[in-house]
Design a protein around this motif. Sequence first.
Motif: not given
Length: 223
Positions: A168-184
Amino acid sequence: MAEENKVILHGTWASLFVKRVELALKIKGIAYEYVEEDLSNKSPQLLKYNPALKKVPVLVHNDKPVSESLVILEYIDETWKTGPRILPQDPYERAIIRFWANYFDQHLIASTGKLWKSTGEEQEKAQEEVLEKIRILEEGITEIHGNELGLLQILLVTTFGSHKAYEEVLGVTILVPENTPLLYSCVTSLNELPVVKEICTPHDMLVSKLKIYRQNALKSTTH
């Protein structure tokens, strides 16, 4: 007897490094006193216990200080044998966990610094670098993931558990479910654990703090 196991944690409420230690202490069931530090006006105790770095977290056990979050986590695990193990007993498994713990701090978290100090195309490049580091982490921990709160899980949830506030503060996505489903999936599950909820900072409170940090980071690049 209580005095023989007096534990004091010096920290700041918004620090993910401090959150690591808080979570480890709670997992082990260790009673401790928490001292909130003002890093703009560091206390004599902080300067006494960590004269080299003058940073938090610092764990003081029976007046003996231990600094740096990863060092503190290992100290906690080796000192208090009761409760869940933070590191595995097998030497090889322990070495692998240590490798990825170092990866967190030396590569992944280090690369996020660019996100705070950049905008536009420069920030997009910084985001790509961070996402690549996260992808590498996802591939590396495939065989050692899980929801038991060991060292790796502590790092995952304290680093990414509040990702929505950072995004929200940075305006960028950090954790993307599609890219890293295990981590998410892992972070989402860990966030639901009662012991994790105990140390979580409320979203709005963290956003307010991070906005100030972001403003100061951008100002520092203009001087």
